[in-house]
Write a protein that holds these residues in place. Sequence first.
Motif, PDB file in Angstrom:
ATOM      1  N   ALA A 361       0.805  -1.224   0.000  1.00 30.26           N
ATOM      2  CA  ALA A 361       0.000   0.000   0.000  1.00 30.26           C
ATOM      3  C   ALA A 361       0.836   1.271   0.000  1.00 30.26           C
ATOM      4  CB  ALA A 361      -0.947  -0.008   1.201  1.00 30.26           C
ATOM      5  N   ASP A 362       1.950   1.273   0.751  1.00 30.80           N
ATOM      6  CA  ASP A 362       2.751   2.501   0.823  1.00 30.80           C
ATOM      7  C   ASP A 362       3.821   2.570  -0.262  1.00 30.80           C
ATOM      8  OD1 ASP A 362       4.599   0.660   1.676  1.00 30.80           O
ATOM      9  OD2 ASP A 362       4.924   1.545   3.656  1.00 30.80           O
ATOM     10  N   GLY A 363       3.880   1.560  -1.114  1.00 31.59           N
ATOM     11  CA  GLY A 363       4.828   1.575  -2.220  1.00 31.59           C
ATOM     12  C   GLY A 363       6.248   1.180  -1.867  1.00 31.59           C
ATOM     13  N   SER A 364       6.526   0.900  -0.587  1.00 24.75           N
ATOM     14  CA  SER A 364       7.908   0.612  -0.178  1.00 24.75           C
ATOM     15  C   SER A 364       8.290  -0.850  -0.395  1.00 24.75           C
ATOM     16  CB  SER A 364       8.090   0.966   1.298  1.00 24.75           C
ATOM     17  OG  SER A 364       7.374   0.065   2.124  1.00 24.75           O
ATOM     18  N   LEU A 365       7.317  -1.731  -0.411  1.00 25.44           N
ATOM     19  CA  LEU A 365       7.531  -3.184  -0.534  1.00 25.44           C
ATOM     20  C   LEU A 365       8.422  -3.718   0.593  1.00 25.44           C
ATOM     21  CD1 LEU A 365       7.942  -3.748  -4.391  1.00 25.44           C
ATOM     22  CD2 LEU A 365       5.871  -3.511  -3.020  1.00 25.44           C
ATOM     23  N   THR A 366       8.328  -3.093   1.762  1.00 19.95           N
ATOM     24  CA  THR A 366       9.072  -3.556   2.932  1.00 19.95           C
ATOM     25  C   THR A 366       8.629  -4.957   3.319  1.00 19.95           C
ATOM     26  OG1 THR A 366       9.298  -1.297   3.746  1.00 19.95           O
ATOM     27  CG2 THR A 366       9.620  -3.073   5.348  1.00 19.95           C
ATOM     28  N   GLY A 367       9.603  -5.828   3.564  1.00 19.86           N
ATOM     29  CA  GLY A 367       9.301  -7.214   3.895  1.00 19.86           C
ATOM     30  C   GLY A 367       9.154  -8.091   2.672  1.00 19.86           C
ATOM     31  N   ILE A 368       9.105  -7.467   1.492  1.00 24.62           N
ATOM     32  CA  ILE A 368       8.935  -8.194   0.231  1.00 24.62           C
ATOM     33  C   ILE A 368      10.247  -8.203  -0.555  1.00 24.62           C
ATOM     34  CG2 ILE A 368       7.700  -8.255  -1.975  1.00 24.62           C
ATOM     35  CD1 ILE A 368       5.349  -6.867  -0.516  1.00 24.62           C
ATOM     36  N   THR A 369      10.874  -7.038  -0.663  1.00 17.31           N
ATOM     37  CA  THR A 369      12.122  -6.915  -1.412  1.00 17.31           C
ATOM     38  C   THR A 369      13.051  -5.972  -0.659  1.00 17.31           C
ATOM     39  OG1 THR A 369      13.060  -6.479  -3.611  1.00 17.31           O
ATOM     40  CG2 THR A 369      11.311  -5.000  -2.859  1.00 17.31           C
ATOM     41  N   ASP A 370      14.212  -5.701  -1.228  1.00 20.57           N
ATOM     42  CA  ASP A 370      15.191  -4.831  -0.588  1.00 20.57           C
ATOM     43  C   ASP A 370      15.989  -4.129  -1.680  1.00 20.57           C
ATOM     44  OD1 ASP A 370      17.843  -6.387  -1.120  1.00 20.57           O
ATOM     45  OD2 ASP A 370      16.505  -7.914  -0.299  1.00 20.57           O
ATOM     46  N   PRO A 371      16.760  -3.099  -1.330  1.00 22.51           N
ATOM     47  CA  PRO A 371      17.474  -2.325  -2.362  1.00 22.51           C
ATOM     48  C   PRO A 371      18.492  -3.134  -3.156  1.00 22.51           C
ATOM     49  CG  PRO A 371      17.351  -1.093  -0.300  1.00 22.51           C
ATOM     50  CD  PRO A 371      16.876  -2.469   0.002  1.00 22.51           C
ATOM     51  N   GLU A 372      18.967  -4.257  -2.624  1.00 24.66           N
ATOM     52  CA  GLU A 372      19.978  -5.061  -3.312  1.00 24.66           C
ATOM     53  C   GLU A 372      19.387  -6.316  -3.954  1.00 24.66           C
ATOM     54  OE1 GLU A 372      22.890  -5.887  -0.331  1.00 24.66           O
ATOM     55  OE2 GLU A 372      22.999  -3.798   0.312  1.00 24.66           O
ATOM     56  N   ASP A 373      18.086  -6.449  -3.933  1.00 24.79           N
ATOM     57  CA  ASP A 373      17.421  -7.659  -4.416  1.00 24.79           C
ATOM     58  C   ASP A 373      17.633  -7.833  -5.923  1.00 24.79           C
ATOM     59  OD1 ASP A 373      15.748  -9.833  -4.837  1.00 24.79           O
ATOM     60  OD2 ASP A 373      14.108  -9.025  -3.627  1.00 24.79           O
ATOM     61  N   MET A 381       0.629  -5.222  -8.647  1.00 23.40           N
ATOM     62  CA  MET A 381      -0.808  -4.998  -8.583  1.00 23.40           C
ATOM     63  C   MET A 381      -1.219  -4.874  -7.126  1.00 23.40           C
ATOM     64  SD  MET A 381      -2.525  -7.197 -11.666  1.00 23.40           S
ATOM     65  CE  MET A 381      -1.827  -7.146 -13.333  1.00 23.40           C
ATOM     66  N   PRO A 382      -1.208  -3.642  -6.581  1.00 30.11           N
ATOM     67  CA  PRO A 382      -1.555  -3.436  -5.175  1.00 30.11           C
ATOM     68  C   PRO A 382      -3.019  -3.725  -4.874  1.00 30.11           C
ATOM     69  CG  PRO A 382      -1.265  -1.336  -6.306  1.00 30.11           C
ATOM     70  CD  PRO A 382      -0.805  -2.390  -7.250  1.00 30.11           C
ATOM     71  N   GLY A 383      -3.836  -3.846  -5.933  1.00 35.65           N
ATOM     72  CA  GLY A 383      -5.256  -4.165  -5.737  1.00 35.65           C
ATOM     73  C   GLY A 383      -5.529  -5.628  -5.494  1.00 35.65           C
ATOM     74  N   GLY A 384      -4.465  -6.430  -5.446  1.00 35.07           N
ATOM     75  CA  GLY A 384      -4.617  -7.831  -5.081  1.00 35.07           C
ATOM     76  C   GLY A 384      -5.333  -8.682  -6.121  1.00 35.07           C
ATOM     77  N   PRO A 385      -5.841  -9.860  -5.695  1.00 33.56           N
ATOM     78  CA  PRO A 385      -6.503 -10.773  -6.628  1.00 33.56           C
ATOM     79  C   PRO A 385      -7.645 -10.135  -7.413  1.00 33.56           C
ATOM     80  CG  PRO A 385      -6.036 -11.908  -4.583  1.00 33.56           C
ATOM     81  CD  PRO A 385      -5.694 -10.456  -4.351  1.00 33.56           C
ATOM     82  N   LYS A 386      -8.368  -9.236  -6.809  1.00 31.75           N
ATOM     83  CA  LYS A 386      -9.477  -8.599  -7.519  1.00 31.75           C
ATOM     84  C   LYS A 386      -8.972  -7.829  -8.736  1.00 31.75           C
ATOM     85  CE  LYS A 386     -13.467  -5.533  -6.837  1.00 31.75           C
ATOM     86  NZ  LYS A 386     -14.216  -4.694  -5.854  1.00 31.75           N
TER      87      LYS A 386
END
Length: 400
Positions: A361-373, A381-386
């Motif tokens: 939601a906040d665009g940071s993708l914290t916990g998902i990726t990192d700057p060195e990924d 798709m921040p709107g999820g499955p829908k």
Amino acid sequence: MSPLTPEQLLAEIQGAANPLIVQDLDGVCMDLVKDPLTRSLDRRYVEAAAQMHGRFVVLTNGEHEGKRGVNRLVEAALGDVDQAKREGLYLPGLAAGGVQLQDHHGALSHPGVSDAEMDFLAALPARMEAELEARLPALMPQLSPAQLQSEIQQAVLDTQVSPTINLNGLFGCCGDDVQLQRQLQLMLQELMDALLNLAEQAGLGSSFFLHVAPNLGRDAEGRERLKPAEPGDVGSTDIQFMLRGAIKEAGLLVLINQHIAARSGHAPLGDDFNVRNAPRDHQALLNLCIDAIPADQMPALIGVGDTVTSTASADGRGWLRGGSDRGFLTLLQELGERYGTSNRVVLIDSSGGEVDRPSMADGSLTGITDPEDPLRFDVVMPGGPKQYVAWFQQLAKTAN
């Protein structure tokens, strides 16, 4: 993070001569739920998938068949238990990490799996229930015997080739007690390790491994790391007892091999290639593709997933990267780089369901990726499955 909009990706796929969408299921085309028996598929998604025949396959750690299988969700979405088989509306591709193969009429096989392995797996759900009955009372004394039995029945997923224990229901009994959630995770790890020891005693020591979802990558011994619960993110929710070789990276190559065979009449990796006889090393899988598959036969790949994680290591010197979709999405991206094709990685936000997951939601993708990924997301798709299902329907309308 995202160089393409969903609309730009739509146009790109429509203009591709030989596209192949390889898609995860839970959290992508349906919301994550605590009880898998409450999952549901949108009928319009099922119909759209049929329109994408020859350009779409699934790659999931869930299963096609059984009472908990995705085939039951397809039948429920259609409101007819016979229509999917008759009209070819089942979701084609690989389940159980790659050992359960299905075509769009529901014809099912388990390439490379022995009778002894199938028999051992069949006995596991009862053993899982017995182990939970022995271990849970000390951890959760607040639950009555009847409540414990109900939670155990919900936690043990009696799937055919990937029996699983899912903690989501038990996590719901913890409230905000993160420490108790972590204790449940460690209990589950010990329990599943004990079952692996049973397999070794039965002469099947090299047959199985444990898939932790979500995870923090692998340790030095190749075991998937638990993701400890944190406030707002329960971390690892389940562990699947899976057949060795059943990893999505190998499954990706099986699907590519079959796609090429269907188009050309020749399987470049061999007619009998499957995840059990495939290389188990990421680099070896990549090299096998490069050596055996000509560039003019390689499809333009679009990988769609939701479970990717990245957490800073305790010493602050690096990142623990994992998630059940990370491996196949990374291999798909690397194949694009090596073949000079525009393979695309699509990430769906699955945080809007019943299971705590890091949000986009906040665009940071914290916990998902990192700057060195090294794994890059071409579309998010921040709107999820829908949002994804609506996009997929739009793509299918122009597929023919």
